[in-house]
Design an enzyme around this catalytic site. Structure first.
Site, PDB file in Angstrom:
ATOM      1  N   ALA A  12       0.824  -1.210   0.000  1.00  0.00           N
ATOM      2  CA  ALA A  12       0.000   0.000   0.000  1.00  0.00           C
ATOM      3  C   ALA A  12       0.859   1.260   0.000  1.00  0.00           C
ATOM      4  CB  ALA A  12      -0.920   0.003   1.221  1.00  0.00           C
ATOM      5  N   GLY A  47       4.700   1.317  -0.726  1.00  0.00           N
ATOM      6  CA  GLY A  47       5.679   1.279  -1.818  1.00  0.00           C
ATOM      7  C   GLY A  47       5.016   1.293  -3.179  1.00  0.00           C
ATOM      8  N   LYS A  63       7.786  11.154  15.299  1.00  0.00           N
ATOM      9  CA  LYS A  63       6.665  10.348  14.808  1.00  0.00           C
ATOM     10  C   LYS A  63       6.262   9.288  15.835  1.00  0.00           C
ATOM     11  CE  LYS A  63       4.763   8.414  10.602  1.00  0.00           C
ATOM     12  NZ  LYS A  63       4.955   7.757   9.318  1.00  0.00           N
TER      13      LYS A  63
END
Lengths: 316, 316
Positions: free
Chosen positions: A13, A15, A192
């Site tokens: 989904a 790459g 993150k």
């Protein structure tokens, strides 16, 4: 267009989406696939995107890395649970003066990849992307998409903004992908994690979407405490974050559409969760820097138990 | 036989079992019930026990505490989640020179009960009992059964072995119930928590029996770390435990028959879990003594979230 060639190691989904964007813009892109190989070789890639749908009826699909041409930029977009394969996959694909772009979630992936291809050939990337694989070669780009690029250094110190980074950024922008660059890769990765640790972790352990975590007194306190541990860990490891980051992220999460995290989606689908990259490595890094993160460690161990029941399908 | 009269406040798998044992031995026992009242008033109690089955076709069953006679020993065997009802339930039932026997799991129940009836009228009890309610008034005693008795004191200091304790112990023994006495109630409660915190808590969060927790590397480490926090908390609160207690309990658990904990049974049945008595109170007690127990607190908060989906049926 630059004429730089791209390889995509792990055409899922994430790459598949970024590869197709570059491909669609005219770049030469080569995709490594496993389970979807036959389908994509025959039918190409199909992207349903909030920014406009498109298809690539014919793409350069490969089942084996050894069959791929050497490329200037090798995008690593496997799940980190597959990174033990990279010692075999990367050397045949990377051009002599090429680099690897590690487009994965978590902390500490670049070091082992630097051991394989040389640290000077590794660039880090953080994708803020909401996308799903609907079927073989069929990807749904739902929201966001920005990539943050930063140089990797062997000791994790800020790598600055190199020409190489600027060139890859220009390619991505030419393909319609929003890009930022960062001087400090490790700081960007820690930042993150401040969101990913509490919300990915608690969404699995509590079987809950982000809104339920935010609405429950106990779960929200625990989320905030986990965030505080990650912020403290980042500082202990020499990458202090802005003081208000926790509050900003909490405010954003409170106003988000209720959200099933990527780790929850993986776990529900019976896939292995990326617990080492997102929990184990940050916990160990803090420990090595002399900081105990007991809540982070507890969550890591709970997920470790739950991961034991999962399975680990091949990428792509 | 002593002629002491007994009240059972909460006639479930625990209170119903011990009440019936005393009753069967000839003691005068009075039972408070809610949902099972009609059935028990008509049909009495039925005990299937590993030590021999017996029935009590007629028992003294009550729907309201106000209708009960004042008793010498009032056994509190409600779930601790119902303890907010005790201010109403206890005063009409306790004899002027009677006492309350708090036969509940966890820490810190005796203090609030002492506020209701007077601290000098409170005795603590720990039941090591494996029993289940099969239906209204029908209890299955599967294993164990020993009660540890100890005096409550307002400040939690050891209360010593009083005559009162010895008398209740003699009654219980006359009814075939194995009894130990302890000079230090709070220490005995902490000791039991060393097992209950990790295994009750993790069995719910991980949806696992004791054998799966022991067999998994991550879950077992977390269980040991939780045990260590409870041991440290007990010491910080002035009730140091034996140094080898963690190892003894781990060894026992490793050889146990795979076991679904009582908290897991409660949660699976949609009943509220006793998280304040077993997790919240120990965590707060340690905090007040200056000790942070981050793993215990994390587990408490995870269970707090999961408890939000439960329901709270009346006792009995």
């Amino acid at each position: 267009m630059s004429g730089r060639t791209y390889a995509v190691i792990g055409t899922g989904a994430l790459g598949g989406y970024y590869g197709a964007r570059l491909n669609h813009a005219g770049f030469d892109v080569h995709y490594l696939l496993r389970s979807d190989y036959e389908h994509v070789r025959t039918n190409g890639l199909r992207i349903d995107s909030k920014d406009g749908d498109f298809t690539l009826p014919t793409v350069n699909a490969y089942r084996n890395a050894a069959d791929m041409p050497r490329c200037d930029v090798v995008i690593v977009s496997l799940k980190t649970t597959q990174n033990h394969l990279l010692g075999e996959l990367l050397p045949p694909v990377i051009a002599d003066d090429g680099c690897v772009l590690v487009l994965q979630n978590g902390l500490g992936m670049e070091g082992p990849i630097g051991e394989i291809v040389g640290h000077h050939r590794v660039v880090g990337g953080l994708a803020f992307l909401c996308s799903n694989k609907l079927g073989p070669g069929h990807i749904h780009h739902m929201d966001y998409g920005q990539i943050t690029l930063a140089e990797h250094t062997p000791d994790g110190s800020p790598g600055g903004e190199t020409n190489r980074i600027k060139q890859i950024a220009a390619d991505l922008e030419a393909a319609g992908i929003p890009v930022r660059t960062s001087r400090d890769l490790v700081k960007s990765r820690w930042k993150k994690l401040v969101w990913n640790v509490p919300f990915n972790g608690l969404s699995v352990v509590l079987d809950a979407t982000t809104d339920r975590i935010m609405a429950d007194k106990h779960a929200r306190i625990l989320a905030e405490q986990l965030m505080a541990e990650v912020v403290a860990a980042a500082a202990a490891c020499g990458h202090p974050l802005d003081a208000n980051i926790t509050q900003i992220m909490l405010d954003q999460t409170a106003t988000m559409t209720p959200y099933r995290t990527s780790m929850k989606i993986d776990h529900d689908a019976g896939r292995l969760m990326e617990i080492e990259a997102i929990f184990g490595n940050p916990w160990r890094a803090a420990k090595q820097a002399g900081l105990d993160c007991p809540r982070l460690e507890s969550l890591y161990r709970l997920l470790g138990f739950l991961n034991g029941g999962g399975s680990c399908p091949p990428a792509g």
